[in-house]
Design an enzyme around this catalytic site. Structure first.
Site, PDB file in Angstrom:
ATOM      1  N   HIS A  87       0.814  -1.214   0.000  1.00  0.00           N
ATOM      2  CA  HIS A  87       0.000   0.000   0.000  1.00  0.00           C
ATOM      3  C   HIS A  87       0.850   1.267   0.000  1.00  0.00           C
ATOM      4  O   HIS A  87       0.403   2.316  -0.488  1.00  0.00           O
ATOM      5  CB  HIS A  87      -0.926   0.010   1.218  1.00  0.00           C
ATOM      6  CG  HIS A  87      -1.956  -1.082   1.190  1.00  0.00           C
ATOM      7  ND1 HIS A  87      -2.771  -1.361   2.256  1.00  0.00           N
ATOM      8  CD2 HIS A  87      -2.295  -1.972   0.219  1.00  0.00           C
ATOM      9  CE1 HIS A  87      -3.580  -2.370   1.953  1.00  0.00           C
ATOM     10  NE2 HIS A  87      -3.295  -2.755   0.721  1.00  0.00           N
TER      11      HIS A  87
ATOM     12  N   LEU B 164      -3.124  -9.606   5.766  1.00  0.00           N
ATOM     13  CA  LEU B 164      -3.023  -9.279   4.345  1.00  0.00           C
ATOM     14  C   LEU B 164      -1.797  -8.419   4.053  1.00  0.00           C
ATOM     15  O   LEU B 164      -1.581  -8.007   2.914  1.00  0.00           O
ATOM     16  CB  LEU B 164      -4.288  -8.569   3.873  1.00  0.00           C
ATOM     17  CG  LEU B 164      -5.576  -9.384   4.010  1.00  0.00           C
ATOM     18  CD1 LEU B 164      -6.787  -8.535   3.662  1.00  0.00           C
ATOM     19  CD2 LEU B 164      -5.530 -10.609   3.122  1.00  0.00           C
ATOM     20  N   PHE B 165      -1.009  -8.116   5.073  1.00  0.00           N
ATOM     21  CA  PHE B 165       0.335  -7.540   4.935  1.00  0.00           C
ATOM     22  C   PHE B 165       0.366  -6.209   4.193  1.00  0.00           C
ATOM     23  O   PHE B 165       1.351  -5.900   3.511  1.00  0.00           O
ATOM     24  CB  PHE B 165       1.278  -8.544   4.242  1.00  0.00           C
ATOM     25  CG  PHE B 165       1.120  -9.949   4.724  1.00  0.00           C
ATOM     26  CD1 PHE B 165       1.109 -10.249   6.066  1.00  0.00           C
ATOM     27  CD2 PHE B 165       0.932 -10.989   3.820  1.00  0.00           C
ATOM     28  CE1 PHE B 165       0.947 -11.553   6.520  1.00  0.00           C
ATOM     29  CE2 PHE B 165       0.765 -12.297   4.261  1.00  0.00           C
ATOM     30  CZ  PHE B 165       0.771 -12.574   5.613  1.00  0.00           C
ATOM     31  N   CYS B 166      -0.665  -5.393   4.351  1.00  0.00           N
ATOM     32  CA  CYS B 166      -0.735  -4.092   3.657  1.00  0.00           C
ATOM     33  C   CYS B 166      -0.495  -4.261   2.166  1.00  0.00           C
ATOM     34  O   CYS B 166       0.101  -3.395   1.511  1.00  0.00           O
ATOM     35  CB  CYS B 166       0.264  -3.101   4.255  1.00  0.00           C
ATOM     36  SG  CYS B 166      -0.160  -2.572   5.917  1.00  0.00           S
ATOM     37  N   ALA B 167      -0.967  -5.372   1.628  1.00  0.00           N
ATOM     38  CA  ALA B 167      -0.913  -5.631   0.189  1.00  0.00           C
ATOM     39  C   ALA B 167      -2.189  -6.389  -0.181  1.00  0.00           C
ATOM     40  O   ALA B 167      -2.149  -7.473  -0.747  1.00  0.00           O
ATOM     41  CB  ALA B 167       0.329  -6.437  -0.165  1.00  0.00           C
TER      42      ALA B 167
END
Length: 458
Positions: A129, A374-377
């Site tokens: 992100h 979701l790992f900022c992705a």
């Protein structure tokens, strides 16, 4: 871009000393254990060398720039010398600028604010992100996730060629995925961008801690990365590269340090002459300790020898992937396939398990710190999982039925400070959890998945 897998003499390539290596944490099952930090992709532990360098400087801390006192002059020299160290670490060209920021996110937002009028931005949906979202004031073309490096280049070439109007353009791409660890074809993407009159910025947040980054060799226009992923605490980042767009743009922040001269006009207004140096976008008192910690990390990694560090990390990557492959219920997430070169970042799901539950059990029962979610992705992980995500904090949600995909994923990440023992403990814990199940039940508490201490052991 390639990663060396040459054999390494472990006696001369031990893990680099990091803070927290001897920290013990309590286990819900009783007793305690040395903490296994396997969440480097979020924040890597500080190198002991970095901490020692900062501690040696701390008594001499003073204001940076314009101070007449000895400590101010010393701190200013240290700050500017750190800029030179980072430039050398990145292989900057003679006319490149190194601007210090707060993080990769801050660096890319700074570049977004410096885009020329009518600039079109091209970014793959696979980005973190930090590099997916800053371009709100530009015309953005989001590109679908490619399934091979060659497809990534071809997709970008088609999009650039078809842009209308054929004006200024910027490509933003990661160097190494924060989800899969896979390396992207940066040099080839840069060539494609330049062939179509576009510029390119490299998000090196996950690449720089694991692999050499050379701006001139990769032929990228800018590089952004964060100190906290490069074994350097205190919240600083870097944007390095071409000066022209940065000099032409209004200062990212207006204030002291960015201005060279300020004068009142006869009509009561104010005229400002802004710096054309990196100071133009570094208004306010700089984070000199954070900047120095980045420079110290750059020196430590360079002196340790990236070839040896990369080769040892590849051994750990191979060990983790082989160990997970031995557990049929585990599926490792990949965009480019099993043979793609990658750094020490691996995400996976476990059949029949809620990912938050699994990660919490690794922590509470084995003293292992990993990441879940979701790992900022989000777009990338959803593409890889082929399903919509669960709501945040739903560790108590019903577990996925056998054969179903998990709604989120688990990420293990490691680097120069990771001992072999932590990898083996992680793999042993995965095997045991899958075969026997968690020994405690878990619930959601303030958005976190924690052991339900009021419940009986499973």
């Amino acid at each position: 871009m390639s990663v060396s897998t040459a054999a390494v003499d472990q006696s001369i390539c031990a893990p680099l000393p990091v803070l927290g290596a001897d920290v013990t944490v309590p286990l819900v099952t009783g007793g305690d254990v040395t903490y296994a930090a396997l969440d480097y992709a979020a924040s890597a532990p500080a190198l002991q060398r970095v901490w020692d360098d900062v501690a040696a400087y701390a008594p001499y801390y003073g204001s940076v720039h314009r101070g007449a006192g000895y400590l101010s002059q010393l701190s200013t020299d240290l700050f500017e010398n750190s800029r030179e160290t980072v430039a050398a670490f990145l292989g900057c060209r003679a006319d490149d600028q190194v601007v210090f920021t707060r993080s990769t996110t801050d660096s890319l937002n700074l570049l977004a604010a410096a885009l020329p009028a009518d600039c079109q931005v091209f970014v793959f949906e696979t980005e973190h992100h930090a590099s997916l979202l800053p371009w709100r004031d530009a015309r953005v073309t989001y590109l679908d996730a490619p399934r091979t490096p060659g497809q990534a280049v071809a997709t970008l070439e088609r999009a650039l060629a078809a842009r209308d109007p054929y004006g200024p353009a910027l490509v933003c791409v990661t160097g190494a995925s924060n989800v899969t660890g896979e390396l992207w074809p940066v040099r080839e993407l840069a060539a494609a961008a330049h062939a179509h009159g576009a510029r390119i910025v490299l998000d090196a947040a996950q690449l720089a801690p694991h692999h050499p980054v050379d701006i001139a060799e990769l032929d990228v226009d800018w590089v952004a990365f964060s100190g906290h992923k490069l074994y350097a605490p205190f919240g600083s980042g870097v944007l390095a590269g071409r000066a022209d767009w940065l000099v032409d743009a209004e200062p990212y922040l207006a204030g002291g340090g960015a201005s060279r001269k300020v004068a009142r006009r006869t009509d009561g207004g104010v005229d400002v002459e802004w710096h054309t140096t990196p100071a133009r976008h570094e208004a306010g008192s700089p984070n000199v300790i954070g900047v120095y910690s980045i420079a110290a990390a750059c020196k430590a990694l360079t002196e340790a020898g990236f070839d040896r560090l990369v080769a040892r990390e590849q051994q750990l990557v191979t060990r983790v992937r082989e160990g997970l492959a031995d557990v049929p219920e585990v599926k490792v997430l990949s965009l480019f396939g099993d043979d793609a070169p990658r750094v020490g970042v691996i995400s996976f799901v476990v059949e029949g398990w809620n990912s938050s539950h699994f990660a919490a059990a690794l922590s509470a029962e084995y003293g292992i710190g990993v990441r879940d979610g979701l790992f900022c992705a989000h777009p990338l992980v959803r593409t890889l999982l082929g399903s919509e995500p669960q709501e945040p904090g739903e560790c108590g949600a019903p577990e996925a039925a056998p054969g179903e995909r998990s709604l989120n994923a688990i990420r293990v990440s490691f680097g120069a400070g990771t001992p072999d023992e932590h990898i083996e403990r992680f793999l042993g814990a995965v095997r045991e959890l899958v075969s026997k199940g968690a020994r405690w039940s878990y619930r959601t508490e303030e958005g976190r998945c924690v052991p339900d201490r009021g419940a009986a052991q499973v």
